[in-house]
Scaffold this motif. Structure first.
Motif, short mmCIF file in Angstrom:
data_model
loop_
_atom_site.label_atom_id
_atom_site.label_comp_id
_atom_site.label_asym_id
_atom_site.label_seq_id
_atom_site.Cartn_x
_atom_site.Cartn_y
_atom_site.Cartn_z
N ASN A 1 -45.07 -11.57 -87.46
CA ASN A 1 -43.86 -10.93 -86.94
C ASN A 1 -43.88 -10.77 -85.43
O ASN A 1 -42.97 -10.16 -84.87
CB ASN A 1 -43.68 -9.55 -87.59
CG ASN A 1 -43.55 -9.64 -89.08
OD1 ASN A 1 -42.94 -10.56 -89.62
ND2 ASN A 1 -44.15 -8.70 -89.78
N MET A 2 -44.91 -11.28 -84.77
CA MET A 2 -45.05 -11.09 -83.33
C MET A 2 -44.57 -12.31 -82.57
O MET A 2 -44.71 -13.44 -83.03
CB MET A 2 -46.51 -10.81 -82.97
CG MET A 2 -47.04 -9.52 -83.52
SD MET A 2 -48.75 -9.30 -83.00
CE MET A 2 -49.00 -7.60 -83.45
N SER A 3 -44.04 -12.05 -81.41
CA SER A 3 -43.67 -13.13 -80.50
C SER A 3 -44.77 -13.29 -79.47
O SER A 3 -45.71 -12.48 -79.41
CB SER A 3 -42.34 -12.80 -79.82
OG SER A 3 -42.50 -11.68 -78.97
N SER A 4 -44.67 -14.30 -78.65
CA SER A 4 -45.69 -14.53 -77.62
C SER A 4 -45.80 -13.35 -76.66
O SER A 4 -46.86 -13.10 -76.08
CB SER A 4 -45.41 -15.82 -76.86
OG SER A 4 -44.13 -15.78 -76.28
N GLU A 5 -44.73 -12.58 -76.51
CA GLU A 5 -44.76 -11.39 -75.66
C GLU A 5 -45.64 -10.30 -76.28
O GLU A 5 -46.12 -9.41 -75.58
CB GLU A 5 -43.36 -10.83 -75.41
CG GLU A 5 -42.46 -11.72 -74.56
CD GLU A 5 -41.81 -12.84 -75.36
OE1 GLU A 5 -41.53 -12.66 -76.57
OE2 GLU A 5 -41.63 -13.92 -74.78
N ASP A 6 -45.84 -10.37 -77.59
CA ASP A 6 -46.66 -9.38 -78.30
C ASP A 6 -48.13 -9.79 -78.39
O ASP A 6 -48.93 -9.08 -78.98
CB ASP A 6 -46.14 -9.18 -79.73
CG ASP A 6 -44.71 -8.66 -79.77
OD1 ASP A 6 -44.36 -7.83 -78.92
OD2 ASP A 6 -43.96 -9.10 -80.67
N CYS A 7 -48.47 -10.92 -77.80
CA CYS A 7 -49.83 -11.44 -77.91
C CYS A 7 -50.85 -10.43 -77.41
O CYS A 7 -51.91 -10.25 -78.02
CB CYS A 7 -49.96 -12.76 -77.15
SG CYS A 7 -51.57 -13.54 -77.36
N ASN B 1 -50.03 -18.75 -88.04
CA ASN B 1 -49.36 -17.63 -87.38
C ASN B 1 -50.15 -17.15 -86.16
O ASN B 1 -49.57 -16.91 -85.10
CB ASN B 1 -49.17 -16.46 -88.36
CG ASN B 1 -48.13 -16.74 -89.41
OD1 ASN B 1 -47.27 -17.61 -89.24
ND2 ASN B 1 -48.21 -16.03 -90.51
N ASN C 1 -50.04 -19.93 -83.45
CA ASN C 1 -48.75 -19.93 -82.74
C ASN C 1 -48.63 -18.75 -81.79
O ASN C 1 -48.07 -18.89 -80.70
CB ASN C 1 -47.59 -19.91 -83.74
CG ASN C 1 -47.47 -21.21 -84.50
OD1 ASN C 1 -47.91 -22.26 -84.05
ND2 ASN C 1 -46.88 -21.14 -85.68
N LEU C 2 -49.15 -17.61 -82.20
CA LEU C 2 -49.09 -16.43 -81.35
C LEU C 2 -49.93 -16.62 -80.08
O LEU C 2 -49.49 -16.28 -78.99
CB LEU C 2 -49.60 -15.20 -82.13
CG LEU C 2 -49.63 -13.88 -81.37
CD1 LEU C 2 -48.22 -13.44 -80.97
CD2 LEU C 2 -50.30 -12.81 -82.23
#
Length: 176
Positions: free
Chosen positions: A29-35, A87, A90-91
């Motif tokens: 559920n995370m985007s790259s900004e949440d890495c 997942n 990708n993150l």
């Protein structure tokens, strides 16, 4: 499962395994900004899991217990493992790959050996997921046996994966 006679370290380990599995599953559920949130979570969990598992393994050795007769069934299917790995991959994007310096083949190689954080995270996820499924609603004897098996597996296998992951995610956090 009752917690009446389980050691506090056993309960802590079960809780940490659960927290790790939730954090890894949340990567979908995370985007790259949440890495950075994911990296922070791994940096918080991995050392605690290492210490707790190391204490379990040491306690098992001190008590003279062996995990020879104990087996943790593999319940995590390959598709779910691959989904978890993808997942995380990708993150992390290009940060997923790191140089593995402790690989057995490294001493014979003139070229660096690349490893994947996502694969290591997924390998640990598989160990913890299978362990949690084994101890869920289990008798105290089954829990104790599963703890012995996972502690033995820690000493022989996944402790190195955890240490390599910690080094790699630390590099992303502080040098990346």
């Amino acid at each position: 499962m009752t917690s009446s006679t389980l050691r506090p370290n056993t309960l802590a380990f079960i809780a940490l395994c659960n927290e790790y599995c939730v954090a890894v599953q949340d990567a979908r559920n995370m985007s790259s900004e949440d890495c950075s949130q994911f990296i922070d979570s791994m940096l918080r969990l991995l050392p605690r899991i290492y210490i707790c598992a190391s204490d379990l393994a040491s306690g098992m050795a001190d008590d003279g217990m062996e995990a020879d007769d104990v087996y943790i069934e593999s319940v995590l299917d390959e598709d779910y493992y691959d989904t978890v790995r993808r997942n995380v991959e990708n993150l992390l994007g290009p940060d997923d790959t790191y140089l593995e310096v402790f690989h057995q083949d490294m001493k014979y190689s003139d070229t660096p050996i690349a490893a994947s954080i996502a694969e290591g995270v997924s390998d640990l996820f598989q160990v913890f997921y299978n362990f949690l499924e084994t101890v869920r609603d289990a008798t105290e004897d089954v829990v104790s046996g599963a703890v012995m098996a996972v502690a033995d597996d820690f000493a022989n296998y996944w402790s190195a994966i955890l240490c390599n992951l910690l080094r790699a995610v630390n590099n992303i956090k502080y040098q990346g």
